[in-house]
Design a protein around this motif. Structure first.
Motif, PDB file in Angstrom:
ATOM      1  N   GLN A 290     -53.845  69.042 -31.001  1.00  0.00           N
ATOM      2  CA  GLN A 290     -52.524  68.443 -31.200  1.00  0.00           C
ATOM      3  C   GLN A 290     -51.846  68.120 -29.875  1.00  0.00           C
ATOM      4  N   TYR A 291     -51.964  69.015 -28.897  1.00  0.00           N
ATOM      5  CA  TYR A 291     -51.301  68.817 -27.615  1.00  0.00           C
ATOM      6  C   TYR A 291     -52.275  68.515 -26.473  1.00  0.00           C
ATOM      7  N   GLY A 292     -53.574  68.502 -26.746  1.00  0.00           N
ATOM      8  CA  GLY A 292     -54.543  68.199 -25.711  1.00  0.00           C
ATOM      9  C   GLY A 292     -54.606  69.257 -24.631  1.00  0.00           C
ATOM     10  N   ARG A 293     -54.533  70.544 -25.011  1.00  0.00           N
ATOM     11  CA  ARG A 293     -54.530  71.631 -24.031  1.00  0.00           C
ATOM     12  C   ARG A 293     -55.714  72.561 -24.256  1.00  0.00           C
ATOM     13  N   TRP A 294     -56.190  73.124 -23.146  1.00  0.00           N
ATOM     14  CA  TRP A 294     -57.190  74.180 -23.201  1.00  0.00           C
ATOM     15  C   TRP A 294     -56.498  75.529 -23.018  1.00  0.00           C
ATOM     16  N   TYR A 295     -56.970  76.530 -23.755  1.00  0.00           N
ATOM     17  CA  TYR A 295     -56.487  77.904 -23.623  1.00  0.00           C
ATOM     18  C   TYR A 295     -57.669  78.834 -23.366  1.00  0.00           C
ATOM     19  N   LEU A 296     -57.414  79.876 -22.580  1.00  0.00           N
ATOM     20  CA  LEU A 296     -58.398  80.936 -22.386  1.00  0.00           C
ATOM     21  C   LEU A 296     -57.858  82.213 -23.004  1.00  0.00           C
ATOM     22  N   LEU A 297     -58.643  82.833 -23.879  1.00  0.00           N
ATOM     23  CA  LEU A 297     -58.280  84.117 -24.480  1.00  0.00           C
ATOM     24  C   LEU A 297     -59.141  85.192 -23.843  1.00  0.00           C
ATOM     25  N   GLY A 298     -58.489  86.242 -23.328  1.00  0.00           N
ATOM     26  CA  GLY A 298     -59.221  87.288 -22.637  1.00  0.00           C
ATOM     27  C   GLY A 298     -58.644  88.663 -22.906  1.00  0.00           C
ATOM     28  N   TYR A 299     -59.233  89.669 -22.255  1.00  0.00           N
ATOM     29  CA  TYR A 299     -58.798  91.053 -22.450  1.00  0.00           C
ATOM     30  C   TYR A 299     -58.758  91.764 -21.109  1.00  0.00           C
ATOM     31  N   ASP A 300     -57.717  92.554 -20.898  1.00  0.00           N
ATOM     32  CA  ASP A 300     -57.718  93.490 -19.769  1.00  0.00           C
ATOM     33  C   ASP A 300     -57.121  94.814 -20.235  1.00  0.00           C
ATOM     34  N   GLY A 301     -57.506  95.881 -19.564  1.00  0.00           N
ATOM     35  CA  GLY A 301     -57.136  97.221 -20.004  1.00  0.00           C
ATOM     36  C   GLY A 301     -55.654  97.508 -19.980  1.00  0.00           C
TER      37      GLY A 301
END
Length: 441
Positions: A290-301
């Motif tokens: 819809q907005y032409g964006r990339w997202y990164l989903l991650g994890y940190d402690g």
């Protein structure tokens, strides 16, 4: 090109495209967090990259940098901003040496020593001359990416250009291949590798029939420049996911006033940056159509699961590897939390009910077609001659709201009450903008 420089040029081009020349040099530099001198130097570098793509054209007919950034339906079918990828991670010595190797190998096969003699003879006198180790390293790289191939036979090994596909295809077949690659590259995600393949096939066609004879059957208009620019980082994320490694980077959130900060090496001129250092374990890369964006989903402690807009990530570097069991536990937990996510929302699930109205008698029901196509796992639970009710369970209503809003008067939110009240307030606000306008205007 240095990694930091590439980050800077990505942000530079993004802002140049979005502002369309509305900023002065000083405003542009302030927004990027660089000096005016760095702004001018970066602009000169980008002009050199653009003009390098048109070196066979007479000087008077070369495109100016501003022309290369015109976004028009009919000026060109070549994707804008792609030229930056041709300069990514390419040192100045490599940019002079690799074209010589490829040109020589396109004529006939050569050994490494023959290529060393050829490069030494043709590289400018004031440039650094390569040694045998450098040439062999270049050949190993070109063979690894499939550009050249090693011929069978005894030592010393001979190498030649790996263009068998193009040699074996007829002109008609090559034209069909170009049209197919053009469609796929412009409609699939990610796209940059497809663009580069399209560019290569187009050059092969130009050598056979001439540039004037190539018919562009499809024209595409791009509104989302971040889609192209952010794919520079996508393959780094994928490598980190495959190797179960953390990454560290400097992050500029959407609320940050600056989009980049220069990396100062002189402590006398060191200043506080507005970006925040971050470390995360990449688990998933998500593209928002819809907005032409990339997202990164991650994890940190420390913070648990986190979401980053890729356009704000700079100075990305690989970090430590994590145990396999730990990685798959985090990935499975993230998948469970995203089970009812419209995009990347991990909030509490809520049931959304909306009534969609048919466009009218005798008109194709494009409203229902669009809901069925885009409504993901939602279902139509009621329907009559005038309307139908669509129901879906999603994590929060923030991400689905723009999609519902895009239907305008063809959609009425029934539940939850909070979303219905928010939509009423939004439409009242829109109505207020037009309320005082005279009818005869």
């Amino acid at each position: 090109m240095a990694k930091e420089s590439f980050d800077k040029e990505i942000q530079f081009l993004r802002m140049l495209a979005l502002t369309s020349g509305a900023y002065s040099r000083q405003q542009f530099a302030d927004r990027l967090g660089i000096s005016v001198h760095t702004f001018d130097k970066t602009l000169r570098r980008l002009k050199e990259i653009v003009e390098a793509g048109f070196e066979r054209v007479p000087e008077a007919e070369r495109r100016q940098f501003s022309d290369a950034l015109r976004f028009s339906y009919y000026d060109t079918t070549d994707p804008m901003l792609l030229f930056l990828y041709r300069a990514k991670s390419m040192k100045e010595t490599e940019s002079a040496r690799l074209p010589l190797l490829l040109e020589a190998l396109s004529e006939r096969s050569h050994t490494a020593l023959e290529l060393l003699e050829l490069c030494s003879a043709r590289i400018e006198a004031d440039a650094a001359l390569p040694d045998e180790k450098t040439i062999r390293s270049d050949l190993k790289y070109l063979e690894g990416v499939g550009v050249i191939r090693r011929e069978t036979g005894p030592r010393p090994y001979r190498y030649r250009l790996h263009d068998d596909l193009f040699r074996d295809l007829t002109t008609e077949e090559l034209t069909e291949l170009y049209d197919f690659v053009d469609i796929v590259a412009n409609t699939q995600v990610p796209s940059v590798i497809g663009y580069l393949l399209r560019d290569g096939v187009k050059k092969q066609l130009q050598r056979r029939v001439g540039a004037a004879e190539i018919a562009e059957h499809f024209l595409y208009k791009y509104h989302y420049y971040s889609r192209i620019l952010d794919e520079a980082h996508l393959f780094t994320f994928l490598q980190a996911i495959r190797e179960r490694r953390k990454i560290r980077f400097l992050y500029f959130s959407p609320k940050t006033r600056k989009a980049y900060a220069s990396k100062n090496t002189n402590p006398l001129f060191e200043r506080e940056m507005e970006g925040k250092p971050a470390v995360t374990l990449p688990l998933k890369a998500v593209y928002d159509h819809q907005y032409g964006r990339w997202y990164l989903l991650g994890y940190d402690g420390r913070f648990g699961y986190r979401k980053f807009r890729v356009e704000g990530m700079t100075r990305i570097e690989m970090d430590a590897e994590v145990p396999e069991e730990f990685y798959f536990e985090r990935a499975a937990e993230l998948d469970r939390s995203l089970q009812h996510s419209w995009l990347i929302d991990t909030g509490a699930p809520v049931t959304v009910r909306a009534r969609f109205f048919h466009p009218g008698e005798g008109i194709p029901n494009f409203v229902k077609d669009r809901v069925v196509q885009q409504g993901q796992w939602g279902t139509i639970v009621e329907e009559d001659e005038r309307s139908f009710v669509y129901e879906i369970i999603v994590n929060g209503t923030t991400e689905i709201r723009p999609w519902i809003r895009s239907f305008g008067s063809s959609c009425e939110v029934l539940a939850p009450k909070e979303l219905r009240d928010e939509m009423i307030a939004e439409w009242k606000g829109i109505f207020a903008y037009y309320e005082s306008v005279r009818e005869d205007l």
